[in-house]
Design a protein around this motif. Structure first.
Motif, PDB file in Angstrom:
ATOM      1  N   UNK A   1       0.839  -1.203   0.000  1.00 46.18           N
ATOM      2  CA  UNK A   1       0.000   0.000   0.000  1.00 46.18           C
ATOM      3  C   UNK A   1       0.870   1.247   0.000  1.00 46.18           C
ATOM      4  N   UNK A   2       1.938   1.253   0.774  1.00 40.94           N
ATOM      5  CA  UNK A   2       2.847   2.404   0.805  1.00 40.94           C
ATOM      6  C   UNK A   2       3.516   2.595  -0.561  1.00 40.94           C
ATOM      7  N   UNK A   3       3.848   1.491  -1.231  1.00 42.93           N
ATOM      8  CA  UNK A   3       4.479   1.573  -2.552  1.00 42.93           C
ATOM      9  C   UNK A   3       3.516   2.137  -3.589  1.00 42.93           C
ATOM     10  N   UNK A   4       2.234   1.812  -3.467  1.00 43.15           N
ATOM     11  CA  UNK A   4       1.240   2.384  -4.380  1.00 43.15           C
ATOM     12  C   UNK A   4       1.171   3.894  -4.170  1.00 43.15           C
ATOM     13  N   UNK A   5       1.104   4.326  -2.916  1.00 50.63           N
ATOM     14  CA  UNK A   5       0.999   5.757  -2.601  1.00 50.63           C
ATOM     15  C   UNK A   5       2.232   6.511  -3.092  1.00 50.63           C
ATOM     16  N   UNK A   6       3.423   5.924  -2.918  1.00 53.39           N
ATOM     17  CA  UNK A   6       4.658   6.598  -3.325  1.00 53.39           C
ATOM     18  C   UNK A   6       5.034   6.301  -4.773  1.00 53.39           C
TER      19      UNK A   6
ATOM     20  N   UNK B   1       9.100  -1.904  -5.944  1.00 53.67           N
ATOM     21  CA  UNK B   1       8.669  -2.831  -4.896  1.00 53.67           C
ATOM     22  C   UNK B   1       7.912  -3.996  -5.515  1.00 53.67           C
ATOM     23  N   UNK B   2       7.013  -3.693  -6.459  1.00 52.74           N
ATOM     24  CA  UNK B   2       6.217  -4.746  -7.091  1.00 52.74           C
ATOM     25  C   UNK B   2       7.050  -5.601  -8.037  1.00 52.74           C
ATOM     26  N   UNK B   3       8.076  -5.017  -8.650  1.00 52.24           N
ATOM     27  CA  UNK B   3       8.983  -5.800  -9.491  1.00 52.24           C
ATOM     28  C   UNK B   3       9.704  -6.859  -8.661  1.00 52.24           C
ATOM     29  N   UNK B   4       9.970  -6.545  -7.390  1.00 55.15           N
ATOM     30  CA  UNK B   4      10.655  -7.488  -6.511  1.00 55.15           C
ATOM     31  C   UNK B   4       9.704  -8.518  -5.909  1.00 55.15           C
ATOM     32  N   UNK B   5       8.518  -8.081  -5.515  1.00 53.63           N
ATOM     33  CA  UNK B   5       7.646  -8.978  -4.757  1.00 53.63           C
ATOM     34  C   UNK B   5       6.775  -9.874  -5.642  1.00 53.63           C
ATOM     35  N   UNK B   6       6.417  -9.415  -6.846  1.00 45.91           N
ATOM     36  CA  UNK B   6       5.573 -10.237  -7.713  1.00 45.91           C
ATOM     37  C   UNK B   6       6.435 -11.244  -8.467  1.00 45.91           C
ATOM     38  N   UNK B   7       6.127 -12.519  -8.309  1.00 42.94           N
ATOM     39  CA  UNK B   7       6.873 -13.571  -9.009  1.00 42.94           C
ATOM     40  C   UNK B   7       6.648 -13.446 -10.516  1.00 42.94           C
ATOM     41  N   UNK B   8       7.580 -13.964 -11.295  1.00 44.26           N
ATOM     42  CA  UNK B   8       7.474 -13.909 -12.757  1.00 44.26           C
ATOM     43  C   UNK B   8       6.193 -14.588 -13.244  1.00 44.26           C
TER      44      UNK B   8
ATOM     45  N   UNK C   1      -1.167  -0.529 -11.982  1.00 45.01           N
ATOM     46  CA  UNK C   1      -0.816   0.301 -10.829  1.00 45.01           C
ATOM     47  C   UNK C   1      -1.125   1.757 -11.146  1.00 45.01           C
ATOM     48  N   UNK C   2      -1.600   2.526 -10.169  1.00 42.46           N
ATOM     49  CA  UNK C   2      -1.959   3.918 -10.460  1.00 42.46           C
ATOM     50  C   UNK C   2      -0.747   4.761 -10.831  1.00 42.46           C
ATOM     51  N   UNK C   3      -1.015   5.777 -11.628  1.00 38.34           N
ATOM     52  CA  UNK C   3       0.030   6.721 -12.029  1.00 38.34           C
ATOM     53  C   UNK C   3       0.282   7.700 -10.881  1.00 38.34           C
TER      54      UNK C   3
ATOM     55  N   UNK D   1      -6.919   9.090  -1.908  1.00 39.26           N
ATOM     56  CA  UNK D   1      -6.392   8.706  -0.603  1.00 39.26           C
ATOM     57  C   UNK D   1      -7.053   7.382  -0.222  1.00 39.26           C
ATOM     58  N   UNK D   2      -6.213   6.387   0.119  1.00 42.14           N
ATOM     59  CA  UNK D   2      -6.727   5.075   0.502  1.00 42.14           C
ATOM     60  C   UNK D   2      -6.263   4.759   1.917  1.00 42.14           C
ATOM     61  N   UNK D   3      -7.214   4.366   2.751  1.00 36.94           N
ATOM     62  CA  UNK D   3      -6.883   3.965   4.118  1.00 36.94           C
ATOM     63  C   UNK D   3      -7.272   2.498   4.264  1.00 36.94           C
TER      64      UNK D   3
END
Length: 142
Positions: free
Chosen positions: A24-29, A34-41, A62-64, A72-74
């Motif tokens: 969630x923090x990676x989406x906001x920033x 982050x997603x390139x690392x965490x999402x498997x091929x 992923x949002x621009x 804003x997402x909580x």
């Protein structure tokens, strides 16, 4: 006192939920790395709309930076369950999102189920399924 198994389960639950909070923090920033690392091929997900996305399509969705500034997402996580299968883990939780776009507010509740695989000592997300939970319809008038 907790057993070794209970402590191991709690550690795994915390580790995997930490990855979700980081997502969630990676989406906001707008941190796509982050997603390139965490999402498997071979990652895939099924969305609440029933669409199936592979890794490439999920990254494209992923949002621009402009969108993340306007929205804003909580997130709130609850009912977390984890199963440990060694180098594979299953995580399930309720996700409540409060979404604010300008003055407009929306709330969503989803059941999320994720499958992780440990690769070179790090967890990677290999599959995710989300189901939107809607309140039951009102009883029709008699």
């Amino acid at each position: 006192p907790a057993t070794k198994e209970e402590l191991a389960e709690a550690r795994l639950k915390n580790e995997l939920m930490s990855l979700n909070r980081q997502a969630f923090a990676a989406v906001v920033s707008n941190d796509k790395s982050f997603f390139e690392q965490i999402l498997a091929a071979d990652y895939f997900e099924t969305s609440p709309r029933g669409t199936v996305l592979n890794r490439t399509r999920a990254m494209e969705d992923l949002p621009t930076p402009e969108q993340t500034k306007a929205i804003k997402v909580i997130p709130t996580f609850s009912s977390v369950q984890v199963r440990d299968y060694g180098d594979t883990a299953l995580l399930s939780f309720l996700l409540e999102e409060e979404l604010q776009i300008g003055e407009q507010k929306e709330e969503f509740k989803k059941r999320v189920t994720q499958v992780y695989r440990r690769n070179n000592g790090k967890w990677q997300l290999i599959a995710q399924h989300m189901t939107e939970i809607k309140p039951p319809p009102a009883d029709p008038p008699i």
